[in-house]
Design a protein around this motif. Sequence first.
Motif, PDB file in Angstrom:
ATOM      1  N   ARG A  55       0.562  -1.848  -0.060  1.00 39.03           N
ATOM      2  CA  ARG A  55      -0.093  -0.358  -0.203  1.00 39.03           C
ATOM      3  C   ARG A  55       0.499   1.374   0.196  1.00 39.03           C
ATOM      4  NH1 ARG A  55      -4.403  -2.112   4.592  1.00 39.03           N
ATOM      5  NH2 ARG A  55      -5.385  -3.024   3.141  1.00 39.03           N
ATOM      6  N   PHE A  56       1.781   1.416   0.674  1.00 42.44           N
ATOM      7  CA  PHE A  56       2.818   2.664   1.096  1.00 42.44           C
ATOM      8  C   PHE A  56       3.483   2.827  -0.330  1.00 42.44           C
ATOM      9  CE2 PHE A  56       3.461   1.099   5.547  1.00 42.44           C
ATOM     10  CZ  PHE A  56       2.902   1.679   5.800  1.00 42.44           C
ATOM     11  N   LYS A  57       3.952   1.720  -1.751  1.00 42.89           N
ATOM     12  CA  LYS A  57       4.392   2.056  -2.827  1.00 42.89           C
ATOM     13  C   LYS A  57       3.023   1.672  -3.523  1.00 42.89           C
ATOM     14  CE  LYS A  57       8.432  -0.905  -1.585  1.00 42.89           C
ATOM     15  NZ  LYS A  57       9.140  -2.302  -1.847  1.00 42.89           N
ATOM     16  N   GLY A  58       1.970   2.220  -3.716  1.00 42.63           N
ATOM     17  CA  GLY A  58       0.744   2.168  -4.401  1.00 42.63           C
ATOM     18  C   GLY A  58       0.312   1.841  -5.018  1.00 42.63           C
ATOM     19  N   SER A  59       0.192  -0.049  -4.147  1.00 33.70           N
ATOM     20  CA  SER A  59      -1.013  -1.292  -4.878  1.00 33.70           C
ATOM     21  C   SER A  59      -1.275  -1.036  -4.172  1.00 33.70           C
ATOM     22  CB  SER A  59      -0.200  -1.993  -5.383  1.00 33.70           C
ATOM     23  OG  SER A  59       0.651  -3.198  -4.547  1.00 33.70           O
ATOM     24  N   SER A  60      -2.793  -1.441  -4.125  1.00 29.71           N
ATOM     25  CA  SER A  60      -3.624  -2.885  -2.608  1.00 29.71           C
ATOM     26  C   SER A  60      -4.736  -3.881  -2.857  1.00 29.71           C
ATOM     27  CB  SER A  60      -5.337  -1.959  -3.101  1.00 29.71           C
ATOM     28  OG  SER A  60      -4.966  -0.279  -2.535  1.00 29.71           O
ATOM     29  N   PRO A  61      -2.857  -3.980  -2.609  1.00 31.53           N
ATOM     30  CA  PRO A  61      -3.603  -6.114  -2.291  1.00 31.53           C
ATOM     31  C   PRO A  61      -4.921  -6.846  -2.343  1.00 31.53           C
ATOM     32  CG  PRO A  61      -1.867  -5.807  -0.901  1.00 31.53           C
ATOM     33  CD  PRO A  61      -1.922  -4.408  -1.325  1.00 31.53           C
ATOM     34  N   SER A  62      -5.362  -7.821  -3.053  1.00 33.76           N
ATOM     35  CA  SER A  62      -6.337  -8.682  -2.565  1.00 33.76           C
ATOM     36  C   SER A  62      -6.231  -9.176  -1.066  1.00 33.76           C
ATOM     37  CB  SER A  62      -7.098  -8.860  -4.137  1.00 33.76           C
ATOM     38  OG  SER A  62      -6.432  -9.576  -4.600  1.00 33.76           O
ATOM     39  N   GLY A  63      -5.474  -9.775  -0.826  1.00 31.23           N
ATOM     40  CA  GLY A  63      -5.732 -10.650  -0.188  1.00 31.23           C
ATOM     41  C   GLY A  63      -4.645 -10.823   0.424  1.00 31.23           C
ATOM     42  N   PHE A  64      -4.095 -11.952   1.674  1.00 32.63           N
ATOM     43  CA  PHE A  64      -2.677 -12.038   2.671  1.00 32.63           C
ATOM     44  C   PHE A  64      -1.931 -12.375   1.571  1.00 32.63           C
ATOM     45  CE2 PHE A  64      -4.816  -9.795   5.589  1.00 32.63           C
ATOM     46  CZ  PHE A  64      -4.539 -10.359   6.759  1.00 32.63           C
ATOM     47  N   PRO A  65      -0.940 -12.342   1.743  1.00 32.84           N
ATOM     48  CA  PRO A  65       0.246 -13.200   0.616  1.00 32.84           C
ATOM     49  C   PRO A  65      -0.123 -15.481   2.023  1.00 32.84           C
ATOM     50  CG  PRO A  65       1.392 -11.559   1.952  1.00 32.84           C
ATOM     51  CD  PRO A  65      -0.032 -12.103   2.401  1.00 32.84           C
ATOM     52  N   ASP A  66      -0.079 -16.175   0.788  1.00 38.02           N
ATOM     53  CA  ASP A  66      -0.270 -17.509   1.142  1.00 38.02           C
ATOM     54  C   ASP A  66       0.153 -18.221   2.042  1.00 38.02           C
ATOM     55  OD1 ASP A  66      -0.820 -19.995   1.156  1.00 38.02           O
ATOM     56  OD2 ASP A  66       0.201 -20.908  -0.527  1.00 38.02           O
ATOM     57  N   GLY A  67       0.661 -17.881   3.499  1.00 40.28           N
ATOM     58  CA  GLY A  67       0.987 -18.697   4.626  1.00 40.28           C
ATOM     59  C   GLY A  67       0.846 -20.331   4.959  1.00 40.28           C
ATOM     60  N   SER A  68       0.384 -20.467   3.974  1.00 42.93           N
ATOM     61  CA  SER A  68       0.503 -22.194   4.166  1.00 42.93           C
ATOM     62  C   SER A  68       1.317 -23.288   3.849  1.00 42.93           C
ATOM     63  CB  SER A  68      -0.511 -22.968   2.879  1.00 42.93           C
ATOM     64  OG  SER A  68       0.092 -22.656   1.844  1.00 42.93           O
ATOM     65  N   GLN A  69       2.344 -22.597   3.635  1.00 44.39           N
ATOM     66  CA  GLN A  69       3.698 -22.801   3.304  1.00 44.39           C
ATOM     67  C   GLN A  69       4.810 -22.863   4.843  1.00 44.39           C
ATOM     68  OE1 GLN A  69       4.217 -25.649   1.092  1.00 44.39           O
ATOM     69  NE2 GLN A  69       2.886 -24.433   0.587  1.00 44.39           N
ATOM     70  N   LEU A  70       3.721 -22.297   5.443  1.00 42.49           N
ATOM     71  CA  LEU A  70       5.004 -21.331   6.989  1.00 42.49           C
ATOM     72  C   LEU A  70       4.399 -22.156   7.944  1.00 42.49           C
ATOM     73  CD1 LEU A  70       4.212 -16.993   6.273  1.00 42.49           C
ATOM     74  CD2 LEU A  70       5.858 -19.047   5.493  1.00 42.49           C
ATOM     75  N   THR A  71       4.912 -23.633   7.999  1.00 45.19           N
ATOM     76  CA  THR A  71       4.434 -24.343   8.865  1.00 45.19           C
ATOM     77  C   THR A  71       5.575 -24.356  10.768  1.00 45.19           C
ATOM     78  OG1 THR A  71       5.809 -25.756   8.095  1.00 45.19           O
ATOM     79  CG2 THR A  71       3.597 -25.910   7.272  1.00 45.19           C
ATOM     80  N   TYR A 105      -6.204   3.797  -0.147  1.00 48.94           N
ATOM     81  CA  TYR A 105      -5.497   2.743  -0.777  1.00 48.94           C
ATOM     82  C   TYR A 105      -6.402   1.701  -0.806  1.00 48.94           C
ATOM     83  CZ  TYR A 105      -5.291   2.602   4.792  1.00 48.94           C
ATOM     84  OH  TYR A 105      -5.709   3.403   5.671  1.00 48.94           O
ATOM     85  N   LYS A 106      -7.000   0.449  -1.370  1.00 50.29           N
ATOM     86  CA  LYS A 106      -8.325  -0.197  -0.857  1.00 50.29           C
ATOM     87  C   LYS A 106      -8.608  -1.609  -0.196  1.00 50.29           C
ATOM     88  CE  LYS A 106     -11.855  -3.000  -3.260  1.00 50.29           C
ATOM     89  NZ  LYS A 106     -12.151  -3.342  -4.735  1.00 50.29           N
ATOM     90  N   THR A 107      -8.641  -1.103   1.758  1.00 51.12           N
ATOM     91  CA  THR A 107      -8.717  -2.615   2.012  1.00 51.12           C
ATOM     92  C   THR A 107      -9.339  -3.323   1.651  1.00 51.12           C
ATOM     93  OG1 THR A 107     -10.663  -1.826   3.114  1.00 51.12           O
ATOM     94  CG2 THR A 107      -8.771  -0.462   3.843  1.00 51.12           C
ATOM     95  N   MET A 108      -9.463  -5.024   2.234  1.00 46.75           N
ATOM     96  CA  MET A 108      -9.679  -6.041   1.717  1.00 46.75           C
ATOM     97  C   MET A 108     -11.905  -6.558   2.387  1.00 46.75           C
ATOM     98  SD  MET A 108      -6.475  -7.931   2.428  1.00 46.75           S
ATOM     99  CE  MET A 108      -5.497  -7.649   3.471  1.00 46.75           C
ATOM    100  N   ASN A 109     -11.808  -6.104   3.184  1.00 48.97           N
ATOM    101  CA  ASN A 109     -12.713  -5.474   3.805  1.00 48.97           C
ATOM    102  C   ASN A 109     -14.079  -4.530   3.533  1.00 48.97           C
ATOM    103  OD1 ASN A 109     -13.237  -8.048   4.168  1.00 48.97           O
ATOM    104  ND2 ASN A 109     -11.420  -7.611   5.256  1.00 48.97           N
ATOM    105  N   PHE A 110     -13.239  -3.325   4.084  1.00 50.73           N
ATOM    106  CA  PHE A 110     -13.566  -2.169   4.136  1.00 50.73           C
ATOM    107  C   PHE A 110     -14.055  -1.282   3.672  1.00 50.73           C
ATOM    108  CE2 PHE A 110     -12.326  -4.234   7.905  1.00 50.73           C
ATOM    109  CZ  PHE A 110     -13.579  -4.244   8.389  1.00 50.73           C
ATOM    110  N   GLY A 111     -13.413  -0.877   2.292  1.00 47.86           N
ATOM    111  CA  GLY A 111     -13.709   0.193   1.454  1.00 47.86           C
ATOM    112  C   GLY A 111     -12.066   0.835   0.866  1.00 47.86           C
ATOM    113  N   VAL A 112     -12.325   1.949   0.490  1.00 57.33           N
ATOM    114  CA  VAL A 112     -11.268   2.983  -0.044  1.00 57.33           C
ATOM    115  C   VAL A 112     -11.550   3.703   1.412  1.00 57.33           C
ATOM    116  CG1 VAL A 112     -10.560   4.331  -1.597  1.00 57.33           C
ATOM    117  CG2 VAL A 112     -11.245   2.241  -1.985  1.00 57.33           C
TER     118      VAL A 112
END
Length: 164
Positions: A55-71, A105-112
């Motif tokens: 977000r600080f760099k100007g993009s708005s991710p639509s989801g969290f990074p995949d953490g499934s491999q971080l076991t 920035y656009k949040t994943m759940n609450f708008g801009v």
Amino acid sequence: MQLLFEFNDWANKRALQAASTLTPEQYTKPLGNSFSSIRDTFVHMYGAENIWLQRFKGSSPSGFPDGSQLTDIASLEAKWTPAAADLLNFVSALTQAELDRVIEYKTMNFGVYSNPMWQSLQHVVNHGTYHRGQITTMLRQLGAKPLLTDLMHFYRERSIAASA
């Protein structure tokens, strides 16, 4: 601001160090917190820092990074360490004008939303502090000893290191 992010990194590393004493079962045990386990809480913290940096760099991710491999802690640290360094480098290069700049920035759940960058930066550190407090409680529930991650302990440790 740079000092706050150095604190955040220091405190995250201490929390990970404290959790490294856990068995794999303890690390992933559901404990009924905001995020079920210590592992899930750490993965959330790692993901949130990444989202905010984007977000600080100007993009708005639509989801969290995949953490499934971080076991386990080692796999989490392998991802989080370079990501944390990227965040520290970003913050250390900011000018006052950039800190005052309003970001949108656009949040994943609450708008801009839009606000000065410095407010979002403070939020990132506060968010980490909140979840490290939860991790401290979960470590105690598991009979493990948490490490101090309070800001004052960071200042004291730096002061002692500077005078040595």
